[in-house]
Write a protein that holds these residues in place. Structure first.
Motif, PDB file in Angstrom:
ATOM      1  N   UNK A 127       0.832  -1.211   0.000  1.00 49.10           N
ATOM      2  CA  UNK A 127       0.000   0.000   0.000  1.00 49.10           C
ATOM      3  C   UNK A 127       0.863   1.256   0.000  1.00 49.10           C
ATOM      4  N   UNK A 128       0.305   2.347  -0.535  1.00 47.82           N
ATOM      5  CA  UNK A 128       1.025   3.621  -0.513  1.00 47.82           C
ATOM      6  C   UNK A 128       1.408   3.997   0.912  1.00 47.82           C
TER       7      UNK A 128
ATOM      8  N   UNK B 283      -7.737   6.350   8.836  1.00 50.32           N
ATOM      9  CA  UNK B 283      -8.866   6.526   7.927  1.00 50.32           C
ATOM     10  C   UNK B 283      -8.496   6.383   6.463  1.00 50.32           C
ATOM     11  N   UNK B 284      -7.222   6.078   6.174  1.00 49.92           N
ATOM     12  CA  UNK B 284      -6.820   5.817   4.793  1.00 49.92           C
ATOM     13  C   UNK B 284      -5.925   6.863   4.162  1.00 49.92           C
TER      14      UNK B 284
ATOM     15  N   UNK C 105      -1.497  13.658   5.868  1.00 53.79           N
ATOM     16  CA  UNK C 105      -2.065  13.926   7.189  1.00 53.79           C
ATOM     17  C   UNK C 105      -1.230  14.973   7.929  1.00 53.79           C
ATOM     18  N   UNK C 106       0.090  14.855   7.862  1.00 57.31           N
ATOM     19  CA  UNK C 106       0.966  15.856   8.484  1.00 57.31           C
ATOM     20  C   UNK C 106       0.705  17.237   7.907  1.00 57.31           C
ATOM     21  N   UNK C 107       0.616  17.310   6.576  1.00 59.36           N
ATOM     22  CA  UNK C 107       0.389  18.606   5.935  1.00 59.36           C
ATOM     23  C   UNK C 107      -0.921  19.238   6.396  1.00 59.36           C
ATOM     24  N   UNK C 108      -1.957  18.431   6.562  1.00 59.41           N
ATOM     25  CA  UNK C 108      -3.252  18.946   7.015  1.00 59.41           C
ATOM     26  C   UNK C 108      -3.178  19.399   8.470  1.00 59.41           C
TER      27      UNK C 108
END
Length: 176
Positions: free
Chosen positions: A42-43, A121-122, A128-131
């Protein structure tokens, strides 16, 4: 010495160069080339076993596509759940032309709950870090560990230490 890094990420390429220079100071590191090859996972690997598989698959694929090297190195970052906590780490696999393979993990840190929730959550960790932290393309710069430590520890340094660990069998081949 020609080294193929199974990634185009400049952080990982530089970490490999630095690791080889540290472990083999008397060797001339001639060429460190980053290439794009699939990990076959997976990525965002969700276990440390999957992360190791991704690093090893990258080495296999890089060696197949670029057979004229002295070393092939795969670096894969991933997460793993420990109870309700999520940890991030990376695996480094280094193989030489004789087939000797070394592997090592980078440092491991636990992610803040908000980041872990997005990843669970995928979402990929870098996104996620950037957000959460309001950054851009953090996975190609300081990464989660750099953000969380205020750049006391940078992603490149963590991967470089993983490269050093993965090169132990190569520096001590008579023991392996």
């Amino acid at each position: 010495m020609k080294i193929i890094v199974a990634s185009k990420n400049p952080v990982k390429i530089n970490a490999v160069r630095l690791g080889f220079e540290q472990m083999f100071p008397n060797e001339h590191v001639v060429d460190v080339e980053g290439v794009s090859v699939p990990s076959g996972v997976r990525d965002q690997p969700l276990t440390f076993d999957e992360t190791l598989t991704g690093a090893r698959n990258r080495v296999d694929n890089a060696q197949t596509e670029y057979p004229d090297a002295d070393y092939w190195v795969g670096l894969e970052g991933g997460v793993d759940l420990h109870g309700s906590d999520m940890a991030v780490s990376g695996w480094v696999v280094a193989r030489d032309r004789d087939g000797l393979e070394g592997k090592s993990m980078t440092n491991t840190v636990y992610l803040p709950p908000k980041v872990a929730e997005l990843v669970a959550g995928g979402m990929e960790l870098g996104e996620a870090d950037d957000i959460v932290f309001g950054t851009t393309n953090s996975k190609q710069s300081n990464g989660a560990v750099g953000i969380l430590t205020g750049d006391v520890l940078k992603r490149e340094e963590g991967f470089m230490m993983g490269v050093v660990g993965a090169l132990i069998p190569h520096r001590n081949s008579e023991l392996y």
